[in-house]
Design an enzyme around this catalytic site. Structure first.
Site, PDB file in Angstrom:
ATOM      1  N   GLY A   1       8.296   2.697  -0.508  1.00 46.88           N
ATOM      2  CA  GLY A   1       8.106   1.692   0.520  1.00 46.88           C
ATOM      3  C   GLY A   1       6.753   1.808   1.199  1.00 46.88           C
TER       4      GLY A   1
ATOM      5  N   GLU B   1      -0.990   6.993  -1.728  1.00 52.63           N
ATOM      6  CA  GLU B   1      -1.278   5.755  -2.453  1.00 52.63           C
ATOM      7  C   GLU B   1      -2.087   4.830  -1.547  1.00 52.63           C
ATOM      8  OE1 GLU B   1       1.113   2.095  -4.697  1.00 52.63           O
ATOM      9  OE2 GLU B   1       2.204   3.490  -3.404  1.00 52.63           O
TER      10      GLU B   1
END
Length: 360
Positions: free
Chosen positions: A174, A204
């Site tokens: 998420g 990320e």
């Protein structure tokens, strides 16, 4: 087709291990539309072309919205089984011999699907994948970072209940920015007590602090993505020293704008620092990629197929007999031929993903 060891016969471009693929994101548009019809669920587009337009992402948050808008059509145990089997067939054609599939049970349960249907469907699909295509599949359900802690604990409890059905780890997925890993430490501790390894997403869209949090608070066995670790030499040394494998997904990073271009991708820097990197597609149907493409892209970034495979063996959450068989496949591979094939394909892949959004 499989060989006497029980694994898929490697493709001409070599055997592959994929440790980071969201099973919901493997469903190609035509199948997604079919599932929507049979489950009486609405999609934001009614054609393959319409879904392709939906998959032109502005950024990571836009990708998440599209993911939620489309994956809800998966409703039944048969759906979840089909997802695994279909992707195993696709991955086997690219030479995959071992996969770790991610899925997000909370989103389905929240919409009224029984948790048993989800887990049994995926687990049965993993068995069928091996029987039909010779691909070993293990399962690693995700906790969503937007969940309250108690809901995260419930996901961990579900995962532990199915540890005897191929669930080997638990992840954290998420929106990374604004949702650090530390609050989820109790859920990961519960999962660890149940024998599950921690394989969270980190580094990320958020920086090195997110990777450190995943290691320190969650006891990460492996990091999904982790590319922002390249910004911190000390952190890269720690990853090397602790043998932490990163699951790197170059096309995904480009499509979600986590990197501006392939030339900017940190994979080469991570490899130069000695960080072990496996290679994966992430959500291949949504990003317009596959395992062959990822390996061609990685070759253009200087990655060697042999090293990517070795990192996959090291990072896999499998039993030791399976790991031994994976090593034997690697040892019997003519990697020089594989490297040549990857280099030959790299120019076309780089041109495709370096040509602006219209190329995607």
């Amino acid at each position: 087709m499989s060989d006497p060891s029980g694994f898929a016969v490697p493709s001409p471009t070599g055997p592959k291990i994929e440790l980071h693929v969201h099973l919901e994101g493997t469903v190609r548009p035509a199948t997604l539309l079919e599932m929507a019809r049979r489950n009486s669920e609405a999609l934001p587009a009614r054609t393959v072309e319409g879904l392709a337009d939906l998959y032109r992402f502005r950024d990571f948050d836009h990708f998440l919205k599209a993911w939620i808008l489309t994956t809800h059509v998966m409703r039944t145990e048969a759906d979840f089984r089909q997802v695994v089997v279909d992707y195993a067939a696709e991955a086997a054609r690219a030479g995959a011999v071992y996969l770790e599939g991610i899925f997000s049970p909370w989103f389905r349960v929240h919409r009224g699907v029984r948790v048993e249907e989800i887990f049994h469907g995926y687990a049965d699909g993993a068995i069928e994948a091996r029987e039909r295509y010779g691909v070993e599949v293990r399962l690693t359900p995700d906790i969503e970072r937007v969940l309250p802690v108690e809901a995260a604990m419930e996901v961990a409890r579900w995962a532990v209940r199915f540890a005897d059905r191929g669930v080997v780890g638990i992840g954290l997925g998420g929106p990374e920015v604004g949702h650090p890993p530390e609050p989820f430490a109790p859920a990961f501790a519960l999962a660890a007590d149940g024998g599950l390894a921690a394989v969270p997403h980190a580094g990320e869209t958020a920086g090195p602090v997110s990777v450190r949090g995943a290691l320190d608070a969650l006891g990460a066995r492996r990091i999904r993505h982790g590319i922002r670790a390249a910004e911190d030499p000390e952190l890269m040394r720690r990853l090397v020293d602790q043998g932490i494998v990163l699951d790197v997904c170059p096309v995904s990073n480009l499509r979600t704008r986590s990197v501006a271009s392939l030339d900017d991708h940190p994979l080469a820097a991570l490899l130069r620092a000695g960080v072990a990197c496996s290679l994966a597609t992430d959500d291949p149907a949504m990003f317009g990629t596959d395992l062959e493409t990822e390996h061609a892209v990685a070759a253009g970034l200087g990655a060697r197929a042999r090293d990517l495979y070795t990192a996959g063996v090291a990072g896999a959450l499998c039993d030791e007999p399976t790991r031994t068989r994976l090593r034997r496949i690697g040892e019997s591979t003519d990697w020089d031929t594989v490297e040549r094939a990857a280099r030959d394909a790299s120019a076309a892949a780089s041109a495709r993903f370096g040509g602006g959004e219209g190329a995607w």
